[in-house]
Design a protein around this motif. Sequence first.
Motif, PDB file in Angstrom:
ATOM      1  N   THR A 137     100.688  25.262  16.959  1.00  0.00           N
ATOM      2  CA  THR A 137     100.862  23.874  17.379  1.00  0.00           C
ATOM      3  C   THR A 137     101.504  23.856  18.763  1.00  0.00           C
ATOM      4  OG1 THR A 137     101.024  23.017  15.123  1.00  0.00           O
ATOM      5  CG2 THR A 137     102.110  21.729  16.853  1.00  0.00           C
ATOM      6  N   ARG A 138     101.092  22.898  19.602  1.00  0.00           N
ATOM      7  CA  ARG A 138     101.648  22.762  20.951  1.00  0.00           C
ATOM      8  C   ARG A 138     102.131  21.335  21.151  1.00  0.00           C
ATOM      9  NH1 ARG A 138      98.819  26.713  24.842  1.00  0.00           N
ATOM     10  NH2 ARG A 138      99.243  25.166  26.444  1.00  0.00           N
TER      11      ARG A 138
ATOM     12  N   PRO B  46     102.670  28.747  11.319  1.00  0.00           N
ATOM     13  CA  PRO B  46     104.047  28.259  11.215  1.00  0.00           C
ATOM     14  C   PRO B  46     104.799  28.194  12.546  1.00  0.00           C
ATOM     15  CG  PRO B  46     103.921  30.514  10.416  1.00  0.00           C
ATOM     16  CD  PRO B  46     102.515  30.080  10.678  1.00  0.00           C
ATOM     17  N   VAL B  47     104.106  28.415  13.662  1.00  0.00           N
ATOM     18  CA  VAL B  47     104.735  28.455  14.983  1.00  0.00           C
ATOM     19  C   VAL B  47     104.408  27.184  15.764  1.00  0.00           C
ATOM     20  CG1 VAL B  47     104.910  29.705  17.168  1.00  0.00           C
ATOM     21  CG2 VAL B  47     104.615  30.971  15.031  1.00  0.00           C
TER      22      VAL B  47
ATOM     23  N   TYR C 220     104.422  25.270   5.278  1.00  0.00           N
ATOM     24  CA  TYR C 220     104.717  26.694   5.083  1.00  0.00           C
ATOM     25  C   TYR C 220     106.064  26.966   4.425  1.00  0.00           C
ATOM     26  CZ  TYR C 220     100.747  27.335   8.162  1.00  0.00           C
ATOM     27  OH  TYR C 220      99.487  27.310   8.702  1.00  0.00           O
ATOM     28  N   GLY C 221     106.887  25.954   4.284  1.00  0.00           N
ATOM     29  CA  GLY C 221     108.222  26.153   3.754  1.00  0.00           C
ATOM     30  C   GLY C 221     109.236  26.504   4.831  1.00  0.00           C
ATOM     31  N   PHE C 222     108.760  26.722   6.043  1.00  0.00           N
ATOM     32  CA  PHE C 222     109.632  26.999   7.190  1.00  0.00           C
ATOM     33  C   PHE C 222     108.831  26.721   8.464  1.00  0.00           C
ATOM     34  CE2 PHE C 222     107.195  30.829   6.651  1.00  0.00           C
ATOM     35  CZ  PHE C 222     107.017  31.348   7.926  1.00  0.00           C
TER      36      PHE C 222
ATOM     37  N   SER D 110     104.285  34.813  14.215  1.00  0.00           N
ATOM     38  CA  SER D 110     103.336  34.174  13.299  1.00  0.00           C
ATOM     39  C   SER D 110     103.241  34.920  11.973  1.00  0.00           C
ATOM     40  CB  SER D 110     101.958  34.067  13.948  1.00  0.00           C
ATOM     41  OG  SER D 110     101.332  35.332  14.057  1.00  0.00           O
ATOM     42  N   GLU D 111     103.586  36.207  11.976  1.00  0.00           N
ATOM     43  CA  GLU D 111     103.515  37.019  10.755  1.00  0.00           C
ATOM     44  C   GLU D 111     104.835  37.093  10.010  1.00  0.00           C
ATOM     45  OE1 GLU D 111     102.145  40.719  12.283  1.00  0.00           O
ATOM     46  OE2 GLU D 111     100.142  39.932  12.811  1.00  0.00           O
TER      47      GLU D 111
END
Length: 260
Positions: A58-59, A12-13, A136-138, A256-257
């Motif tokens: 993702t970058r 999600p990052v 992820y919903g966010f 990430s967590e």
Amino acid sequence: MKPVTVLKGTLPVVLAFPHSSTQLPNDAADDLNANGRLLSDTDWYLPKLYDGVLPRATRVEANFHRYVIDANRAPSGESLYPGQATTGLVPDTDFDGNSIRKTPLARAAQMQRLATYHDAYHRALKEQIGRVRETYGFAILYDCHSIRGQIPRLFDGLLPDLNIGTFDDASCDPTIAHRVEASCKQARDFTSVLNGRFKGGWTTRHYGKPENGVHAIQMEISQSTYLRSENAPWIYDPLKAEKLRKVLKTVLEELSEWKP
């Protein structure tokens, strides 16, 4: 020149790199003076510094230098820090206030660069944030920056090593800011501050909408923490960098967590 590079991840990052490129299209190189061609305000080696720190993130990387157009400024040219010294959308000076151009860039040329580079970068960034949020919903946008630790025109004294910006807690859930702040404070070899001189640039402020499931945070790193010197030729120091990478790994793994 391809204006942006995207590496899709499975977390999600989203890591954003608006200022790390040293590439100049021919027309941009031609209008810079000798000082401008030094590219002294580059966020040196940030993709290398972050490489492998959170491998599945993702970058999104801008492939043009900030002297072409600044991908972390409002397209309107509005100042991020009214009343304080800063540089603009298409800067005419470096951070020290010294001229970087032979002549100021014409308005038409500025608009062309906005469409060709700035808009392309933000289309890609918006697309990846949307993809991650849908999955992820966010989404958590982590905007990667670095700067010299001493620039009297921009700030007094010595900048802390790690400068966390959340637009005074408006751009992300407070628990995200607290996690990052705690991770930085636990790193005894590094100083840190939350929402000090750098509160987050246009990217952080524009995308950070916690109520819509998009959380944005900026990390501005003092370059003394991973370069041999903050002056030319800006040599990457592997030993310094490895100590810093361990801290960044802790920060990004915490992000990430995170769950809303």
